[in-house]
Design a protein around this motif. Structure first.
Motif, PDB file in Angstrom:
ATOM      1  N   ALA A 238       0.833  -1.207   0.000  1.00  0.00           N
ATOM      2  CA  ALA A 238       0.000   0.000   0.000  1.00  0.00           C
ATOM      3  C   ALA A 238       0.871   1.262   0.000  1.00  0.00           C
ATOM      4  CB  ALA A 238      -0.926  -0.014   1.215  1.00  0.00           C
ATOM      5  N   MET A 239       1.957   1.225   0.743  1.00  0.00           N
ATOM      6  CA  MET A 239       2.878   2.371   0.797  1.00  0.00           C
ATOM      7  C   MET A 239       3.631   2.545  -0.521  1.00  0.00           C
ATOM      8  SD  MET A 239       4.311   1.546   4.611  1.00  0.00           S
ATOM      9  CE  MET A 239       5.560   2.791   4.668  1.00  0.00           C
ATOM     10  N   VAL A 240       4.065   1.427  -1.120  1.00  0.00           N
ATOM     11  CA  VAL A 240       4.786   1.501  -2.402  1.00  0.00           C
ATOM     12  C   VAL A 240       3.886   2.109  -3.472  1.00  0.00           C
ATOM     13  CG1 VAL A 240       5.821   0.133  -4.252  1.00  0.00           C
ATOM     14  CG2 VAL A 240       6.347  -0.415  -1.886  1.00  0.00           C
ATOM     15  N   ASP A 241       2.634   1.664  -3.514  1.00  0.00           N
ATOM     16  CA  ASP A 241       1.693   2.218  -4.507  1.00  0.00           C
ATOM     17  C   ASP A 241       1.486   3.713  -4.286  1.00  0.00           C
ATOM     18  OD1 ASP A 241       1.453  -0.297  -5.594  1.00  0.00           O
ATOM     19  OD2 ASP A 241      -0.418  -0.788  -4.553  1.00  0.00           O
ATOM     20  N   HIS A 242       1.438   4.118  -3.014  1.00  0.00           N
ATOM     21  CA  HIS A 242       1.270   5.544  -2.681  1.00  0.00           C
ATOM     22  C   HIS A 242       2.467   6.360  -3.179  1.00  0.00           C
ATOM     23  CE1 HIS A 242       0.858   9.219  -0.306  1.00  0.00           C
ATOM     24  NE2 HIS A 242       2.076   8.988   0.174  1.00  0.00           N
ATOM     25  N   PHE A 243       3.679   5.888  -2.876  1.00  0.00           N
ATOM     26  CA  PHE A 243       4.881   6.631  -3.290  1.00  0.00           C
ATOM     27  C   PHE A 243       5.091   6.561  -4.804  1.00  0.00           C
ATOM     28  CE2 PHE A 243       6.255   6.241   1.245  1.00  0.00           C
ATOM     29  CZ  PHE A 243       6.420   7.608   1.471  1.00  0.00           C
ATOM     30  N   ALA A 244       4.686   5.456  -5.428  1.00  0.00           N
ATOM     31  CA  ALA A 244       4.798   5.363  -6.893  1.00  0.00           C
ATOM     32  C   ALA A 244       3.984   6.470  -7.557  1.00  0.00           C
ATOM     33  CB  ALA A 244       4.315   3.994  -7.356  1.00  0.00           C
ATOM     34  N   LYS A 300       3.191  10.346   7.303  1.00  0.00           N
ATOM     35  CA  LYS A 300       2.771  10.422   8.704  1.00  0.00           C
ATOM     36  C   LYS A 300       1.996   9.161   9.069  1.00  0.00           C
ATOM     37  CE  LYS A 300       2.464  15.468   8.674  1.00  0.00           C
ATOM     38  NZ  LYS A 300       1.567  16.629   8.747  1.00  0.00           N
ATOM     39  N   ARG A 301       1.928   8.910  10.369  1.00  0.00           N
ATOM     40  CA  ARG A 301       1.259   7.684  10.804  1.00  0.00           C
ATOM     41  C   ARG A 301      -0.218   7.686  10.430  1.00  0.00           C
ATOM     42  NH1 ARG A 301       1.292   5.728  17.016  1.00  0.00           N
ATOM     43  NH2 ARG A 301       3.545   5.547  16.673  1.00  0.00           N
ATOM     44  N   ASP A 302      -0.885   8.810  10.576  1.00  0.00           N
ATOM     45  CA  ASP A 302      -2.317   8.841  10.231  1.00  0.00           C
ATOM     46  C   ASP A 302      -2.532   8.666   8.721  1.00  0.00           C
ATOM     47  OD1 ASP A 302      -1.230  11.264   9.617  1.00  0.00           O
ATOM     48  OD2 ASP A 302      -2.777  12.496  10.561  1.00  0.00           O
ATOM     49  N   GLU A 303      -1.537   9.121   7.910  1.00  0.00           N
ATOM     50  CA  GLU A 303      -1.632   8.901   6.460  1.00  0.00           C
ATOM     51  C   GLU A 303      -1.492   7.421   6.140  1.00  0.00           C
ATOM     52  OE1 GLU A 303       0.252  13.094   4.719  1.00  0.00           O
ATOM     53  OE2 GLU A 303       1.578  11.398   5.147  1.00  0.00           O
ATOM     54  N   LEU A 304      -0.579   6.746   6.839  1.00  0.00           N
ATOM     55  CA  LEU A 304      -0.415   5.304   6.643  1.00  0.00           C
ATOM     56  C   LEU A 304      -1.704   4.571   7.007  1.00  0.00           C
ATOM     57  CD1 LEU A 304       1.166   2.682   6.135  1.00  0.00           C
ATOM     58  CD2 LEU A 304       2.047   2.844   8.473  1.00  0.00           C
ATOM     59  N   ARG A 309      -6.506   1.428   5.303  1.00  0.00           N
ATOM     60  CA  ARG A 309      -7.860   1.342   5.854  1.00  0.00           C
ATOM     61  C   ARG A 309      -8.584   0.064   5.430  1.00  0.00           C
ATOM     62  NH1 ARG A 309      -9.362   2.697  10.175  1.00  0.00           N
ATOM     63  NH2 ARG A 309      -8.295   4.699   9.863  1.00  0.00           N
ATOM     64  N   PRO A 310      -8.508  -0.343   4.135  1.00  0.00           N
ATOM     65  CA  PRO A 310      -9.186  -1.597   3.746  1.00  0.00           C
ATOM     66  C   PRO A 310      -8.678  -2.805   4.538  1.00  0.00           C
ATOM     67  CG  PRO A 310      -8.534  -0.352   1.800  1.00  0.00           C
ATOM     68  CD  PRO A 310      -7.919   0.333   2.965  1.00  0.00           C
ATOM     69  N   LEU A 311      -7.393  -2.796   4.873  1.00  0.00           N
ATOM     70  CA  LEU A 311      -6.844  -3.891   5.682  1.00  0.00           C
ATOM     71  C   LEU A 311      -7.358  -3.808   7.114  1.00  0.00           C
ATOM     72  CD1 LEU A 311      -3.111  -3.972   4.513  1.00  0.00           C
ATOM     73  CD2 LEU A 311      -4.761  -5.808   4.208  1.00  0.00           C
ATOM     74  N   THR A 343       2.181  -7.510  14.274  1.00  0.00           N
ATOM     75  CA  THR A 343       1.390  -7.113  15.449  1.00  0.00           C
ATOM     76  C   THR A 343       2.015  -5.912  16.166  1.00  0.00           C
ATOM     77  OG1 THR A 343       2.544  -8.791  16.763  1.00  0.00           O
ATOM     78  CG2 THR A 343       0.402  -9.392  15.876  1.00  0.00           C
ATOM     79  N   ARG A 344       3.151  -5.412  15.647  1.00  0.00           N
ATOM     80  CA  ARG A 344       3.745  -4.197  16.211  1.00  0.00           C
ATOM     81  C   ARG A 344       3.085  -2.934  15.657  1.00  0.00           C
ATOM     82  NH1 ARG A 344       8.334  -7.661  15.364  1.00  0.00           N
ATOM     83  NH2 ARG A 344       9.352  -8.194  17.340  1.00  0.00           N
ATOM     84  N   VAL A 345       2.256  -3.073  14.622  1.00  0.00           N
ATOM     85  CA  VAL A 345       1.590  -1.906  14.024  1.00  0.00           C
ATOM     86  C   VAL A 345       0.555  -1.372  15.020  1.00  0.00           C
ATOM     87  CG1 VAL A 345       0.130  -1.112  12.118  1.00  0.00           C
ATOM     88  CG2 VAL A 345       1.953  -2.764  11.676  1.00  0.00           C
ATOM     89  N   PRO A 346       0.700  -0.125  15.490  1.00  0.00           N
ATOM     90  CA  PRO A 346      -0.181   0.401  16.554  1.00  0.00           C
ATOM     91  C   PRO A 346      -1.661   0.347  16.209  1.00  0.00           C
ATOM     92  CG  PRO A 346       1.710   1.849  16.236  1.00  0.00           C
ATOM     93  CD  PRO A 346       1.749   0.851  15.131  1.00  0.00           C
ATOM     94  N   SER A 347      -2.028   0.729  14.970  1.00  0.00           N
ATOM     95  CA  SER A 347      -3.452   0.767  14.609  1.00  0.00           C
ATOM     96  C   SER A 347      -4.057  -0.634  14.623  1.00  0.00           C
ATOM     97  CB  SER A 347      -3.629   1.401  13.225  1.00  0.00           C
ATOM     98  OG  SER A 347      -2.808   0.750  12.272  1.00  0.00           O
ATOM     99  N   LEU A 348      -3.251  -1.635  14.300  1.00  0.00           N
ATOM    100  CA  LEU A 348      -3.731  -3.010  14.303  1.00  0.00           C
ATOM    101  C   LEU A 348      -3.960  -3.484  15.740  1.00  0.00           C
ATOM    102  CD1 LEU A 348      -4.343  -5.007  12.095  1.00  0.00           C
ATOM    103  CD2 LEU A 348      -1.978  -5.799  12.163  1.00  0.00           C
ATOM    104  N   LYS A 349      -3.018  -3.153  16.616  1.00  0.00           N
ATOM    105  CA  LYS A 349      -3.172  -3.512  18.034  1.00  0.00           C
ATOM    106  C   LYS A 349      -4.413  -2.848  18.627  1.00  0.00           C
ATOM    107  CE  LYS A 349       1.165  -2.422  19.257  1.00  0.00           C
ATOM    108  NZ  LYS A 349       2.394  -2.292  20.052  1.00  0.00           N
ATOM    109  N   THR A 350      -4.601  -1.585  18.265  1.00  0.00           N
ATOM    110  CA  THR A 350      -5.756  -0.836  18.793  1.00  0.00           C
ATOM    111  C   THR A 350      -7.065  -1.471  18.350  1.00  0.00           C
ATOM    112  OG1 THR A 350      -4.448   1.191  18.757  1.00  0.00           O
ATOM    113  CG2 THR A 350      -6.838   1.441  18.913  1.00  0.00           C
ATOM    114  N   ALA A 351      -7.152  -1.846  17.056  1.00  0.00           N
ATOM    115  CA  ALA A 351      -8.385  -2.438  16.516  1.00  0.00           C
ATOM    116  C   ALA A 351      -8.712  -3.749  17.233  1.00  0.00           C
ATOM    117  CB  ALA A 351      -8.233  -2.678  15.016  1.00  0.00           C
ATOM    118  N   ILE A 352      -7.697  -4.571  17.478  1.00  0.00           N
ATOM    119  CA  ILE A 352      -7.926  -5.876  18.130  1.00  0.00           C
ATOM    120  C   ILE A 352      -8.259  -5.690  19.609  1.00  0.00           C
ATOM    121  CG2 ILE A 352      -6.803  -8.057  18.773  1.00  0.00           C
ATOM    122  CD1 ILE A 352      -5.224  -7.794  16.102  1.00  0.00           C
TER     123      ILE A 352
END
Length: 723
Positions: A238-244, A300-304, A309-311, A343-352
């Motif tokens: 997702a990040m590579v597609d964004h920067f591309a 930025k983290r919120d941009e990531l 978001r679909p994930l 599982t180190r991704v903060p948004s993923l931990k928060t969702a779970i």
């Protein structure tokens, strides 16, 4: 005998061994605790693990990744088409299996996914052997819980080709659960409520959720759910597609047109993702990404979080499915153990955490928990170690049915039966009964193909039962087949036999009549039937009479193909070793030249004449010129002969120097010995002097004692007065 557990990951592989009354994760040749799961091919040899990683960017077309995700699949599988986004080597079809076409030793070669996994396992074997200083044979390998029979057979075939004996193929999360439970001393007893733990493993490419019930000395898997395309690499993509898109607008370059440029951006994005796990923003800077253009970006983290978001919207789907299949609610779960790098991704931990409404637990090592569990499993299965009793009850993830042709003698016979249902305990054995007058075949397949990963063939195997015939009365032969889903999760019809019904007499248990003695009566009651024989009845029982020969056709490699692959692997290992030895000898020659060049004007100067010096320097110059011009690709023997050439000229000088050094060493040694002897003599002299001093003082001490005796009045000397 070694006990090794291997976590075969999509990105990295971790090796653990049982030793020192525990489990250790071992390091590879560059002291890393995880080895890249890569196999590369070059003009002289293969590159496996760290070596493949080092040359990946310059050798993309000949480097294969995602090894386990390709194993046991076909090229037209939708999942394999997805893998093409992540595997840089071209994927091809090889006799119905997916493989890679690479340039090896200057020729185009094709290797199946099974062969590629075997190549990587030989590296794992070598790494473990080097660490343990023992030959490695027995291993336990991990695999995703969603693997089917054909994928599991592929991994077992690969381990055999690599010369390894796989004691168990264990599901990732089951291995994690074993590592968690076997060390716990406070698990509830058999009669108590079990401890329910939810294991969530989100790695580079997989998301698996498993609910396990623990009791003292055992674990039981209650349900497992997964998302096969949810992991760290999906965040990176997702990040590579964004920067591309950003670089196309900002720098007018399209990294999707250049494989190396996209790979370098993907590597940078992985670093950015890790930085954003602990920071609010992270930069991306890549020099000369393509067309001599330097690129810069910031995320930025919120941009990531918006990009993925679909994930994130799918983050709790496997948990919901696992809970539903286990018939449990979030409040029934006692702990949520998180493993896997993603599982180190903060948004993923928060969702779970929000889904469960309770804190998550990170008591296990996120990267090494699976490998540790595999090592424990290997120790349990190995006769070398004594391990605390701990039984593992895994579960069947896909229902399996048997089908067969209808017997002409039984027109209303069913022709299919689901033998292993989803949720059944694994390993498991079932006995199938058939009534037949002639040999017959049966097929095993998955009952619900739509549940399988991708578009996999539901077929598991075909089994032919021989030696079946009608008896003397033209009655059916009663055939019994033993179908087993073993601890690897692989189905086989292990044996067949036939039985005959025989009439036997068995006593009829009588109910006591009124007035007769019952158990517990205080007195006997006379009965006229007491002397009669007990009543019996005739019943039909089945007695085993003989075996039925079986032949099986499954997805496993046949012995001839397996032996040929193992022989090819051994040949490639020898080629790799020869190249490594040749490179080592070349380095030896180069360092020998530099060493002599320095020493001939230094420590060797006084031991050589001017004529010897000039001859040696001329020889060194000649061989150095050869080495950097024509000797780049010489053989090991030539490098060895060049070293001998130099030694023939430098030998007398080196010998004189060594003789002088030895002479000096002997002189120092002699000096030390003389000093030691002198010291010993001095100690002896001091000892003698002390003894003489003691003798001189001895008479005076004796006189003193006599005086003391004379002055002392003893009780016996006092006389009693007479009466």
């Amino acid at each position: 005998m070694s006990v090794v557990g291997v976590d075969l990951g999509t990105l990295n592989t971790v090796i653990a061994v049982a030793r020192n009354r525990g489990v250790d994760v071992i390091t590879n040749e560059v002291s890393n605790r995880a080895t890249p799961s890569l196999v590369g091919f070059g003009p002289k040899s293969r590159y496996i693990g760290e070596a493949a990683k080092n040359q990946e960017i310059s050798n993309l077309k000949n480097t294969v990744s995602s090894l386990t995700r390709l194993a046991g699949r076909s090229l037209n599988d939708p999942d394999v088409q997805i893998e093409k986004d992540f595997v840089s080597a071209p994927l091809v079809d090889i006799n119905g299996q997916v493989g890679a076409e690479v340039t090896y030793l200057g020729n185009k070669e094709r290797f199946t996914a099974t062969q590629l996994v075997a190549m990587f396992l030989t590296k794992v074997k070598a790494t473990a052997s080097a660490e343990l200083k023992l030959p490695v044979s027995d291993v336990v390998l991990s695999c995703p819980a969603w693997f089917t029979d054909i994928q599991r057979r592929s991994l077992l075939d690969a381990s055999e080709i690599a010369g390894l004996k796989c004691l168990r193929l264990i599901n990732d999360t089951t291995a994690t659960a074993l590592g968690y439970g076997i060390t716990k001393l406070d698990l509830p007893g058999p009669e108590e409520k079990p401890r329910r733990v939810c294991f969530i493993d989100i790695g580079h490419s997989n998301y698996t959720c498993t609910i396990v019930e623990f009791k003292k000395g055992e674990l039981a898997v209650k349900s497992t759910a997964w998302d096969r395309h949810f992991g760290g690499r999906n965040f990176d993509k997702a990040m590579v597609d964004h920067f591309a898109k950003e670089f196309k607008e900002k720098y007018k370059i399209d990294i999707n047109e250049n494989a190396k440029a996209r790979f370098r951006v993907a590597t940078g994005c992985e670093k950015v993702k890790k930085i954003l796990s602990a920071n609010s923003a992270a930069p991306l800077n890549i020099e000369s990404v393509m067309n001599d253009v330097d690129v810069r970006g910031m995320l930025k983290r919120d941009e990531l979080e918006e990009l993925v978001r679909p994930l994130l919207d799918r983050a709790t789907a496997p948990i919901e499915q696992a809970l539903a299949e286990a018939k449990l609610k979030t409040e029934d779960i006692d702990a949520i153990e998180m493993t896997g790098g993603c599982t180190r991704v903060p948004s993923l931990k928060t969702a779970i955490q929000n889904f469960f409404g309770k804190p998550l637990s990170f008591t296990l090592n996120q990267d090494e928990a699976v490998a540790r569990g595999c090592a424990f499993s290997c120790a349990i299965l190995s006769p070398v170690f004594r391990v605390r009793d701990f039984s593992i009850h895994d579960m069947v993830n896909y229902p399996i049915e048997f089908t067969w042709e209808k017997s002409p003698d039984i027109p209303d016979e069913d022709t299919s039966l689901t033998v292993f249902n989803k949720g059944n305990v694994m390993p498991s054995t079932k006995i199938l009964t058939f009534y037949r007058k002639q040999p017959f075949d049966l097929e095993a397949k998955y009952a619900k193909p739509e549940q399988l990963p991708g578009k996999m063939n539901p077929w598991i195997g075909r089994f032919s039962v021989k030696g079946v015939k009608a008896d003397a009365k033209d009655d059916f032969m009663i055939c019994k087949l033993k179908a087993r889903l073993n601890l690897h999760g692989i189905l086989n019809v292990e044996s067949g036999y036939y039985v005959e019904e025989q009439e036997v007499e068995e006593p009829i248990p009588e109910t006591p009549k009124e007035g007769e003695k019952k158990d517990g009566d205080a007195m006997d009651v006379d009965s006229k039937d007491a002397a009669e024989k007990p009543k019996t009845r005739k019943v039909k029982k089945q007695a085993r009479k003989g075996d039925l020969p079986l032949s099986a056709g499954t997805a496993s490699m046949d012995e001839a193909s397996k032996n040929a692959a193992a022989e090819r692997e051994s040949q490639m290992i020898m080629e790799d070793k020869l190249v490594a030895d040749t490179e080592h000898q070349k380095n030896e020659l180069e360092s020998f030249i530099y060493e002599l060049k320095e020493k001939i004007i230094g420590v060797y100067a006084e031991f050589s004449s001017e004529d010897e010096k000039s001859k040696l320097q001329a020889k060194l110059e000649t061989i150095e010129d050869w080495l950097y011009e024509d000797g780049e690709d010489a053989t090991k023997n030539i490098y060895t002969s060049k070293i001998e050439e130099i030694r023939s000229v430098a030998g007398p000088i080196i010998q004189r120097y060594n003789d002088k050094i030895e002479e000096q060493r002997q002189a120092v040694l002699e000096k030390q010995q003389q000093a030691a002897m002198a010291k010993q003599a001095e100690l002896e002299r001091q000892k003698r002097a002390a003894e003489e001093q003691k003798k001189a003082e001895a008479p005076l001490e004796a006189n003193d004692e006599e005086m003391k005796d004379a002055d002392t009045v003893k009780p016996d000397d006092i006389e009693e007065p007479s009466a």
